[in-house]
Design a protein around this motif. Structure first.
Motif, PDB file in Angstrom:
ATOM      1  N   LEU A 107       0.831  -1.201   0.000  1.00 18.46           N
ATOM      2  CA  LEU A 107       0.000   0.000   0.000  1.00 18.46           C
ATOM      3  C   LEU A 107       0.873   1.262   0.000  1.00 18.46           C
ATOM      4  CD1 LEU A 107      -2.966   1.107   0.309  1.00 18.46           C
ATOM      5  CD2 LEU A 107      -2.498   1.168   2.768  1.00 18.46           C
ATOM      6  N   LEU A 108       1.968   1.198   0.750  1.00 15.20           N
ATOM      7  CA  LEU A 108       2.877   2.341   0.842  1.00 15.20           C
ATOM      8  C   LEU A 108       3.741   2.500  -0.408  1.00 15.20           C
ATOM      9  CD1 LEU A 108       3.989   1.886   4.558  1.00 15.20           C
ATOM     10  CD2 LEU A 108       2.439   3.631   3.652  1.00 15.20           C
ATOM     11  N   ASP A 109       4.156   1.360  -0.999  1.00 16.08           N
ATOM     12  CA  ASP A 109       4.977   1.402  -2.214  1.00 16.08           C
ATOM     13  C   ASP A 109       4.864   0.053  -2.929  1.00 16.08           C
ATOM     14  OD1 ASP A 109       6.872   1.469  -4.240  1.00 16.08           O
ATOM     15  OD2 ASP A 109       8.388   2.464  -3.008  1.00 16.08           O
ATOM     16  N   SER A 110       4.052   0.009  -3.928  1.00 21.54           N
ATOM     17  CA  SER A 110       3.804  -1.254  -4.635  1.00 21.54           C
ATOM     18  C   SER A 110       4.988  -1.703  -5.496  1.00 21.54           C
ATOM     19  CB  SER A 110       2.549  -1.136  -5.504  1.00 21.54           C
ATOM     20  OG  SER A 110       2.731  -0.139  -6.491  1.00 21.54           O
ATOM     21  N   SER A 111       5.998  -0.863  -5.650  1.00 18.43           N
ATOM     22  CA  SER A 111       7.163  -1.267  -6.452  1.00 18.43           C
ATOM     23  C   SER A 111       8.148  -2.120  -5.650  1.00 18.43           C
ATOM     24  CB  SER A 111       7.876  -0.037  -7.015  1.00 18.43           C
ATOM     25  OG  SER A 111       8.543   0.668  -5.989  1.00 18.43           O
ATOM     26  N   ILE A 112       7.968  -2.191  -4.346  1.00 17.43           N
ATOM     27  CA  ILE A 112       8.831  -3.018  -3.506  1.00 17.43           C
ATOM     28  C   ILE A 112       8.092  -4.318  -3.212  1.00 17.43           C
ATOM     29  CG2 ILE A 112      10.059  -3.216  -1.318  1.00 17.43           C
ATOM     30  CD1 ILE A 112      10.384  -0.162  -1.370  1.00 17.43           C
ATOM     31  N   GLU A 113       8.674  -5.414  -3.665  1.00 16.65           N
ATOM     32  CA  GLU A 113       8.054  -6.737  -3.560  1.00 16.65           C
ATOM     33  C   GLU A 113       8.491  -7.436  -2.282  1.00 16.65           C
ATOM     34  OE1 GLU A 113       5.446  -9.198  -4.396  1.00 16.65           O
ATOM     35  OE2 GLU A 113       5.910  -7.993  -6.168  1.00 16.65           O
ATOM     36  N   THR A 114       7.603  -8.203  -1.685  1.00 14.97           N
ATOM     37  CA  THR A 114       7.948  -9.022  -0.520  1.00 14.97           C
ATOM     38  C   THR A 114       8.154 -10.457  -0.974  1.00 14.97           C
ATOM     39  OG1 THR A 114       6.694  -7.621   1.010  1.00 14.97           O
ATOM     40  CG2 THR A 114       7.158  -9.880   1.723  1.00 14.97           C
ATOM     41  N   ILE A 115       9.280 -11.018  -0.575  1.00 16.65           N
ATOM     42  CA  ILE A 115       9.562 -12.426  -0.852  1.00 16.65           C
ATOM     43  C   ILE A 115       9.734 -13.130   0.488  1.00 16.65           C
ATOM     44  CG2 ILE A 115      11.242 -14.060  -1.783  1.00 16.65           C
ATOM     45  CD1 ILE A 115      11.786 -12.112  -4.015  1.00 16.65           C
ATOM     46  N   CYS A 116       8.950 -14.182   0.682  1.00  6.68           N
ATOM     47  CA  CYS A 116       9.016 -14.952   1.919  1.00  6.68           C
ATOM     48  C   CYS A 116       9.808 -16.228   1.695  1.00  6.68           C
ATOM     49  CB  CYS A 116       7.611 -15.300   2.405  1.00  6.68           C
ATOM     50  SG  CYS A 116       6.650 -13.848   2.851  1.00  6.68           S
ATOM     51  N   LEU A 117      10.731 -16.475   2.592  1.00  3.15           N
ATOM     52  CA  LEU A 117      11.506 -17.713   2.574  1.00  3.15           C
ATOM     53  C   LEU A 117      11.030 -18.576   3.733  1.00  3.15           C
ATOM     54  CD1 LEU A 117      15.097 -16.298   1.922  1.00  3.15           C
ATOM     55  CD2 LEU A 117      13.486 -17.251   0.266  1.00  3.15           C
ATOM     56  N   PHE A 118      10.708 -19.811   3.431  1.00  2.00           N
ATOM     57  CA  PHE A 118      10.278 -20.717   4.485  1.00  2.00           C
ATOM     58  C   PHE A 118      11.491 -21.165   5.290  1.00  2.00           C
ATOM     59  CE2 PHE A 118       6.786 -21.059   1.490  1.00  2.00           C
ATOM     60  CZ  PHE A 118       5.708 -20.899   2.334  1.00  2.00           C
ATOM     61  N   THR A 119      11.325 -21.151   6.597  1.00  2.00           N
ATOM     62  CA  THR A 119      12.386 -21.562   7.493  1.00  2.00           C
ATOM     63  C   THR A 119      12.675 -23.049   7.321  1.00  2.00           C
ATOM     64  OG1 THR A 119      11.634 -19.904   9.069  1.00  2.00           O
ATOM     65  CG2 THR A 119      13.041 -21.640   9.927  1.00  2.00           C
ATOM     66  N   LYS A 120      13.926 -23.391   7.383  1.00  2.00           N
ATOM     67  CA  LYS A 120      14.284 -24.804   7.375  1.00  2.00           C
ATOM     68  C   LYS A 120      13.681 -25.462   8.619  1.00  2.00           C
ATOM     69  CE  LYS A 120      18.598 -24.484   4.814  1.00  2.00           C
ATOM     70  NZ  LYS A 120      20.060 -24.568   4.893  1.00  2.00           N
ATOM     71  N   GLU A 121      13.331 -26.731   8.476  1.00  2.00           N
ATOM     72  CA  GLU A 121      12.649 -27.459   9.553  1.00  2.00           C
ATOM     73  C   GLU A 121      13.389 -27.382  10.890  1.00  2.00           C
ATOM     74  OE1 GLU A 121       9.559 -29.204  11.298  1.00  2.00           O
ATOM     75  OE2 GLU A 121       9.594 -28.597   9.198  1.00  2.00           O
ATOM     76  N   GLU A 122      14.713 -27.449  10.843  1.00  2.00           N
ATOM     77  CA  GLU A 122      15.464 -27.434  12.109  1.00  2.00           C
ATOM     78  C   GLU A 122      15.371 -26.096  12.853  1.00  2.00           C
ATOM     79  OE1 GLU A 122      19.068 -27.077   9.118  1.00  2.00           O
ATOM     80  OE2 GLU A 122      17.099 -28.007   9.053  1.00  2.00           O
ATOM     81  N   TYR A 123      14.881 -25.047  12.161  1.00  2.00           N
ATOM     82  CA  TYR A 123      14.733 -23.748  12.809  1.00  2.00           C
ATOM     83  C   TYR A 123      13.270 -23.340  12.998  1.00  2.00           C
ATOM     84  CZ  TYR A 123      19.625 -23.501  11.425  1.00  2.00           C
ATOM     85  OH  TYR A 123      20.957 -23.773  11.245  1.00  2.00           O
TER      86      TYR A 123
END
Length: 155
Positions: A107-123
């Protein structure tokens, strides 16, 4: 040049955080790790201590820069020309939280993308809150935090 930002309070930094930072450093030319103050939390460790641990934990990554975050995450991204937010997800609770944050940032800046990385199982169970709770009761936290944190907290 692809620049990403990973923002957090890192109170303290965990091995889960470092795993996300290391993986992001392989995906982007430059990764800025911003140490922020979370207005919803009371920090246990000083800003200076958290920055020291964060910097020491990332020292082996030549394309990672640790800095203080002033203001909103979106402002930090603008300051360093980052076009991507990196976020880590451990579970469905994190997913809902991060989804909301991503929507607000968009909403604040649509040109900045969010990428989510799934945590490794051990963490998956590794959170700063869990670390602090175990540390409070004098339990071994060495499997959850970088060596610099473990050494300092077991003195």
């Amino acid at each position: 040049m692809m620049i990403a930002a990973f923002c957090g309070s890192f109170d303290p930094v965990t091995k889960g955080h470092i795993d996300i930072i290391e993986r992001a450093s392989q995906m982007f030319d430059q990764v800025y790790v911003f140490l922020s103050k979370n207005s919803e939390k009371k920090e246990t460790f000083s800003f200076e201590q958290r920055m020291k641990w964060l910097s020491q934990s990332c020292a082996h990554l030549s394309n990672v820069i640790c800095q203080e975050q002033k203001g909103l995450s979106i402002d930090a991204c603008h300051r360093v020309h980052a076009t991507v937010f990196i976020r880590g997800i451990r579970n469905t609770i994190d997913f809902e939280y991060e989804k909301n944050i991503a929507a607000m940032n968009s909403l604040l800046d649509s040109s900045i993308e969010t990428i989510c990385l799934f945590t490794k199982e051990e963490y998956a169970h590794c959170s700063s809150s869990n670390v602090k709770e175990l540390w409070k009761y004098h339990q071994d936290i060495s499997s959850l935090v970088p060596d610099c944190v473990s050494k300092e907290l077991t003195k």
